[in-house]
Motif scaffolding. Structure first.
Motif, PDB file in Angstrom:
ATOM      1  N   GLU A  71       0.899  -1.113  -0.027  1.00  0.00           N
ATOM      2  CA  GLU A  71       0.087  -0.142   0.124  1.00  0.00           C
ATOM      3  C   GLU A  71       1.080   1.264  -0.158  1.00  0.00           C
ATOM      4  O   GLU A  71       0.353   2.388  -0.016  1.00  0.00           O
ATOM      5  CB  GLU A  71      -0.752  -0.151   1.177  1.00  0.00           C
ATOM      6  N   GLY A  72       2.020   1.125   0.281  1.00  0.00           N
ATOM      7  CA  GLY A  72       3.062   2.308   0.220  1.00  0.00           C
ATOM      8  C   GLY A  72       3.009   3.089   1.373  1.00  0.00           C
ATOM      9  O   GLY A  72       3.251   4.305   1.479  1.00  0.00           O
ATOM     10  N   HIS A  73       2.782   2.404   2.649  1.00  0.00           N
ATOM     11  CA  HIS A  73       2.841   3.278   3.790  1.00  0.00           C
ATOM     12  C   HIS A  73       4.012   3.752   4.380  1.00  0.00           C
ATOM     13  O   HIS A  73       4.148   4.856   5.012  1.00  0.00           O
ATOM     14  CB  HIS A  73       2.174   2.315   4.786  1.00  0.00           C
ATOM     15  N   PHE A  74       4.991   2.948   4.107  1.00  0.00           N
ATOM     16  CA  PHE A  74       6.320   3.229   4.808  1.00  0.00           C
ATOM     17  C   PHE A  74       7.186   4.461   3.819  1.00  0.00           C
ATOM     18  O   PHE A  74       7.136   4.265   2.750  1.00  0.00           O
ATOM     19  CB  PHE A  74       7.248   1.961   4.830  1.00  0.00           C
ATOM     20  N   ARG A  75       7.827   5.210   4.622  1.00  0.00           N
ATOM     21  CA  ARG A  75       8.550   6.268   3.869  1.00  0.00           C
ATOM     22  C   ARG A  75       9.894   6.521   4.715  1.00  0.00           C
ATOM     23  O   ARG A  75      10.006   6.157   5.940  1.00  0.00           O
ATOM     24  CB  ARG A  75       7.691   7.410   3.631  1.00  0.00           C
ATOM     25  N   PRO A  76      10.644   7.343   4.234  1.00  0.00           N
ATOM     26  CA  PRO A  76      11.951   7.390   5.243  1.00  0.00           C
ATOM     27  C   PRO A  76      11.776   8.003   6.636  1.00  0.00           C
ATOM     28  O   PRO A  76      12.508   7.910   7.242  1.00  0.00           O
ATOM     29  CB  PRO A  76      12.749   8.144   4.433  1.00  0.00           C
ATOM     30  N   ASP A  77      10.604   8.767   6.810  1.00  0.00           N
ATOM     31  CA  ASP A  77      10.407   9.265   7.941  1.00  0.00           C
ATOM     32  C   ASP A  77       9.246   8.596   8.920  1.00  0.00           C
ATOM     33  O   ASP A  77       8.764   8.760  10.026  1.00  0.00           O
ATOM     34  CB  ASP A  77      10.408  10.725   8.114  1.00  0.00           C
ATOM     35  N   TYR A  78       8.867   7.182   8.146  1.00  0.00           N
ATOM     36  CA  TYR A  78       8.088   6.306   8.875  1.00  0.00           C
ATOM     37  C   TYR A  78       8.204   4.864   8.396  1.00  0.00           C
ATOM     38  O   TYR A  78       7.770   4.393   7.530  1.00  0.00           O
ATOM     39  CB  TYR A  78       6.552   6.834   8.630  1.00  0.00           C
ATOM     40  N   PHE A  79       9.085   4.252   9.354  1.00  0.00           N
ATOM     41  CA  PHE A  79       9.328   2.946   8.743  1.00  0.00           C
ATOM     42  C   PHE A  79       9.551   2.211  10.018  1.00  0.00           C
ATOM     43  O   PHE A  79       9.843   0.987  10.266  1.00  0.00           O
ATOM     44  CB  PHE A  79      10.689   2.643   8.042  1.00  0.00           C
ATOM     45  N   GLY A  80       9.082   2.772  11.255  1.00  0.00           N
ATOM     46  CA  GLY A  80       8.902   2.285  12.490  1.00  0.00           C
ATOM     47  C   GLY A  80       8.700   0.489  12.640  1.00  0.00           C
ATOM     48  O   GLY A  80       9.346  -0.422  13.139  1.00  0.00           O
ATOM     49  N   PRO A  81       7.322   0.366  12.279  1.00  0.00           N
ATOM     50  CA  PRO A  81       6.603  -1.004  12.159  1.00  0.00           C
ATOM     51  C   PRO A  81       7.692  -2.037  11.543  1.00  0.00           C
ATOM     52  O   PRO A  81       8.038  -3.099  12.102  1.00  0.00           O
ATOM     53  CB  PRO A  81       5.485  -0.945  11.467  1.00  0.00           C
ATOM     54  N   VAL A  82       8.305  -1.789  10.371  1.00  0.00           N
ATOM     55  CA  VAL A  82       9.309  -2.743   9.681  1.00  0.00           C
ATOM     56  C   VAL A  82      10.351  -3.017  10.793  1.00  0.00           C
ATOM     57  O   VAL A  82      10.937  -4.125  10.866  1.00  0.00           O
ATOM     58  CB  VAL A  82       9.868  -2.178   8.170  1.00  0.00           C
ATOM     59  N   ASP A  83      10.913  -1.842  11.406  1.00  0.00           N
ATOM     60  CA  ASP A  83      12.010  -2.100  12.129  1.00  0.00           C
ATOM     61  C   ASP A  83      11.999  -2.846  13.462  1.00  0.00           C
ATOM     62  O   ASP A  83      12.592  -3.643  13.731  1.00  0.00           O
ATOM     63  CB  ASP A  83      12.404  -0.727  12.607  1.00  0.00           C
ATOM     64  N   PHE A  84      10.725  -2.546  14.009  1.00  0.00           N
ATOM     65  CA  PHE A  84      10.291  -3.351  15.040  1.00  0.00           C
ATOM     66  C   PHE A  84      10.001  -4.625  14.952  1.00  0.00           C
ATOM     67  O   PHE A  84      10.220  -5.471  15.759  1.00  0.00           O
ATOM     68  CB  PHE A  84       8.697  -2.785  15.834  1.00  0.00           C
ATOM     69  N   VAL A  85       9.088  -5.087  13.894  1.00  0.00           N
ATOM     70  CA  VAL A  85       9.068  -6.490  13.489  1.00  0.00           C
ATOM     71  C   VAL A  85      10.438  -7.163  13.203  1.00  0.00           C
ATOM     72  O   VAL A  85      10.539  -8.409  13.391  1.00  0.00           O
ATOM     73  CB  VAL A  85       8.185  -6.761  12.210  1.00  0.00           C
ATOM     74  N   GLY A  86      11.243  -6.286  12.574  1.00  0.00           N
ATOM     75  CA  GLY A  86      12.673  -6.813  12.362  1.00  0.00           C
ATOM     76  C   GLY A  86      13.200  -7.394  13.612  1.00  0.00           C
ATOM     77  O   GLY A  86      13.992  -8.267  13.786  1.00  0.00           O
ATOM     78  N   LEU A  87      13.233  -6.301  14.659  1.00  0.00           N
ATOM     79  CA  LEU A  87      13.755  -6.856  15.760  1.00  0.00           C
ATOM     80  C   LEU A  87      13.168  -7.992  16.510  1.00  0.00           C
ATOM     81  O   LEU A  87      13.889  -9.080  16.731  1.00  0.00           O
ATOM     82  CB  LEU A  87      13.600  -5.606  16.968  1.00  0.00           C
ATOM     83  N   TYR A  88      11.917  -8.225  16.545  1.00  0.00           N
ATOM     84  CA  TYR A  88      11.298  -9.404  16.836  1.00  0.00           C
ATOM     85  C   TYR A  88      11.838 -10.334  16.045  1.00  0.00           C
ATOM     86  O   TYR A  88      12.008 -11.419  16.692  1.00  0.00           O
ATOM     87  CB  TYR A  88       9.771  -9.339  16.762  1.00  0.00           C
ATOM     88  N   TRP A  89      11.998 -10.468  14.678  1.00  0.00           N
ATOM     89  CA  TRP A  89      12.211 -11.636  13.896  1.00  0.00           C
ATOM     90  C   TRP A  89      13.896 -11.999  14.269  1.00  0.00           C
ATOM     91  O   TRP A  89      14.057 -13.084  14.359  1.00  0.00           O
ATOM     92  CB  TRP A  89      12.195 -10.976  12.428  1.00  0.00           C
TER      93      TRP A  89
END
Lengths: 118, 390
Positions: free
Chosen positions: B353-371
């Motif tokens: 959906e194109g939600h992530f952008r350079p000043d909003y990528f928190g969810p990717v980073d957080f799921v990444g940490l969990y992974w």
């Protein structure tokens, strides 16, 4: 790559070179730990220490680079390290406690040989 | 209150005002960095709780291993370190793709992010496919958690005979050995599981169809993600079957299938009767030895010593507690993998959906940490369970 610095973002961007180097190191350590498991190179009884040392090196690589801890805020790192301190406390206390009772179990086994039979 | 908000907004944050009007910007944060750091702190707190609750299981492992090392040395011979090693490599690769996905999200590379998340999802499913094979193999060897010991009646049932077993001895009156070898029985189960997954692929296909019908891109993305996951599970199962056959195929070809198997059983029987004789076994009965015998269960099936398993005589007491620990730790880890797959699917929907952008990528980073923490736990589980040496 230069984009780790020319980007204006607030979080550090890992360069592909670092990511690939960490990945390669993790694979190498995995291969080593599989190959030396059960080999005669390691004196008996030391297998677990060798395996756990390699695992800890791998874990450190993952935490520092894949999880960005090396560039992260100190607070996050302190929290994580403290969790490991508490794990060590938990482990140490449990192990030393269980050793307190081994002689009781032994005595019971000698007194009741049937109950301890295979 | 109103004045406070007003002063706050006019108070030197003019250059960040456009951030406040972007989607997914939470109004109570001053700027994108504060929002990201708050989320990251929360994620690290969650990871701390993860580490602490997994540590309970590691303590159980350590206490039991410290007191009963022989159980671990004995039982770990049933774990295939090459399959486990393969799974380790798969998880490490998925960690790489996840970390690379975070990089893509930070740089605003939408298609790169989608590719990396898809690869991560596929690796997670591949891992579960290999795990499916391992669990199925162990279940067929009756290597289950303590308390889940089958008794001889159950074995009789599973072999299709109705005879009551003798006293702790699996005695049948000249009933022919079941036609299938151990390998064949296992393959029947594995193929059934594969058919189950194959049929259940209809669900994501239906989702994709509905997504096109109602023009809903998130539905299509979920459909494709589930399709990819099931496909990777099937690939993982098939790959481990091939590895297993590669490892054991040589020996099987040499014995020549069924006839040789019968022969072996006869041979064992003969050798057995020739020796001391089985307490409780009637001489006119035959004792099914063959491939059903497992040292963990030998007293329930037959006292005949299996040839290829080394340590029947020093089978330790309570050996199945190792498998309790094994199933609990790997099962809880697999549950985390499933949760991670759900989270990655959610990320995939949002990145398409194109939600992530350079000043909003928190969810990717957080799921990444969990992974990565899931990978981290496996990094310890693998040597502790699979690589127990002499």
């Amino acid at each position: 790559m230069s984009d780790s610095h020319d980007h204006h973002g607030f979080a550090h961007v890992m360069s592909p070179a670092v990511l690939l180097a960490v990945f390669a190191a993790l694979i190498v350590f995995t291969v080593i730990t599989v190959l030396i498991a059960g080999s005669s190179l390691i004196p008996p009884g030391f297998d677990i220490y060798v395996a756990l040392t390699i695992a800890t090196i791998k874990a450190a690589l993952v935490v520092l680079f894949f999880m960005h801890m090396i560039h992260d805020k100190g607070l996050n790192a302190i929290m994580f390290v403290f969790s490991l301190v508490f794990v060590a406390l938990f482990l140490g206390a449990a192990i030393s406690d269980t050793e307190q009772y081994q002689h009781l179990i032994k005595d019971f086994g000698q007194a009741n040989p049937d109950s301890m039979a295979k | 209150m109103a004045t406070a908000v007003e002063t706050h907004e006019t108070d030197g944050h003019g250059d960040h005002d456009d951030w406040h009007h972007k989607p997914f910007s939470a109004h109570h944060f001053e700027n994108a960095e504060q929002q990201f750091d708050s989320g990251k702190l929360g994620m690290w707190l969650f990871l701390v709780t993860e580490v602490l609750f997994f540590s309970g299981l590691f303590v159980a492992y350590a206490v039991y291993r410290a007191n009963h090392p022989e159980v671990f040395i004995y039982a770990s011979q049933y774990l295939d370190k090459y399959l486990g090693g393969m799974n380790t490599v798969v998880l490490i690769f998925s960690s790489l793709t996840m970390a690379w996905g975070v990089r893509c999200a930070q740089l605003g590379q939408r298609s790169g992010l989608i590719l990396m998340l898809s690869l991560t999802l596929a690796c997670a499913a591949l891992f579960l496919g290999v795990k499916t094979f391992e669990y199925t193999e162990k279940a067929h060897k009756r290597l289950l958690w303590a308390g889940a010991f089958v008794n001889a009646t159950d074995i009789n049932k599973s072999l299709g005979t109705t005879k009551r077993p003798g006293n702790h001895v699996f005695v049948v009156e000249k009933i022919p050995k079941p036609p299938e070898t151990f390998e064949e029985r296992m393959m029947v189960s594995l193929r059934a599981i594969q058919r189950f997954w194959g049929v259940s692929m209809l669900i994501p296909v239906l989702l994709v169809g509905l997504g096109y019908r109602f023009n809903s891109r998130p539905t299509r993305t979920i459909g494709y993600a589930v399709l990819l996951s099931i496909g990777a599970i099937l690939v993982g199962m098939e790959a481990s079957i091939q590895i297993h056959e590669f490892q054991h195929g040589g020996a099987h070809a040499a014995t020549g299938g069924h006839d040789a198997d019968h022969h072996e059983a006869d041979h064992q029987e003969a050798g057995h009767n020739g020796e001391a004789g089985l307490p409780g076994a009637h001489p006119e009965h035959s004792v099914v030895a063959g491939d059903i015998v497992d040292p963990m269960l030998s007293e329930l099936t037959s006292d005949a010593e299996p040839k290829d398993l080394k340590s029947l005589s020093d089978r330790p007491r309570n050996a199945n507690i190792f498998f309790s620990i094994y199933y609990f730790m790997t099962g809880l880890h697999a549950f985390h993998i499933i949760c991670g797959m759900i989270a990655i699917t959610w990320l995939l929907v949002r990145s398409v959906e194109g939600h992530f952008r350079p000043d909003y990528f928190g969810p990717v980073d957080f799921v990444g940490l969990y992974w990565h923490i899931v990978d981290l736990i496996w990094i310890y589980l693998f040597p502790l369970l699979y690589l127990i040496g002499n």
